[in-house]
Write an enzyme that holds these catalytic residues in place. Structure first.
Site, PDB file in Angstrom:
ATOM      1  N   HIS A  53       0.842  -1.208   0.000  1.00  0.00           N
ATOM      2  CA  HIS A  53       0.000   0.000   0.000  1.00  0.00           C
ATOM      3  C   HIS A  53       0.873   1.253   0.000  1.00  0.00           C
ATOM      4  CE1 HIS A  53      -3.130  -2.590   2.251  1.00  0.00           C
ATOM      5  NE2 HIS A  53      -3.652  -2.347   1.058  1.00  0.00           N
ATOM      6  N   SER A  90      -3.343  -7.685   2.439  1.00  0.00           N
ATOM      7  CA  SER A  90      -3.591  -7.683   3.884  1.00  0.00           C
ATOM      8  C   SER A  90      -4.100  -9.045   4.346  1.00  0.00           C
ATOM      9  CB  SER A  90      -4.604  -6.592   4.248  1.00  0.00           C
ATOM     10  OG  SER A  90      -4.060  -5.320   4.006  1.00  0.00           O
TER      11      SER A  90
END
Length: 162
Positions: free
Chosen positions: A17, A128
């Site tokens: 990210h 994630s």
């Protein structure tokens, strides 16, 4: 000033990210990281915790703002005065869903563009979900997360175990 919105659940924020957000600044003057609730993903961290972790990871980049939003992304983009949505594409498997979302967003708001960025090679496999799985099985998180985010994830995982 060219502003982009980088939306996501960020549960938790990964090096992947951060890579996409940082590289977005090569194209845009400002990137607004928009943390979304997304209850269908059953996040481990609440919104305030996720915002705090994103702010921690991005603290050295003054051109990055971290906010929360709810509702349609294109509505938020238009209200915020942004010009584009930033989305990361890790693999072909991401493309179909992201392509559909970009077309729907274009139908809802023709003036909002979606910009796809490929992650740096060392982060192309990160998600994630995978990182949470590694954490649940006691694996090392240092290659994937900021040290404080890793500590918080490990603490949260320990608190969930009976």
């Amino acid at each position: 000033m060219k502003i982009a919105i980088c939306p996501g659940t960020f549960d938790p924020i990964t090096h992947g990210h951060a890579d996409i957000i940082t590289r977005s600044l090569r194209v845009f003057d400002k990137v607004v990281v928009a943390v979304a609730p997304n209850p269908t993903k059953h996040p481990l961290f609440d919104m305030a915790e996720r915002v705090e972790m994103v702010k921690l990871v991005m603290k050295d980049l003054g051109q990055v703002e971290v906010v929360t939003f709810d509702g349609l992304l294109v509505d938020y983009v238009q209200k915020s005065g942004a010009h584009a949505i930033i989305r990361g594409l890790r693999a072909i498997s991401d493309f179909e869903h992201e392509f559909q979302m970009a077309l729907v967003n274009r139908k809802l708001a023709k003036q909002v563009e979606t910009v796809f960025l490929m992650p740096s090679e060392e982060y192309s496999y990160l998600s994630s979900t995978i990182i949470k799985d590694i954490a649940m099985h006691g694996g090392s998180l240092t290659a994937f997360l900021h040290p404080e985010v890793a500590r918080r994830l490990q603490t949260r995982i320990r608190s969930l175990k009976p």
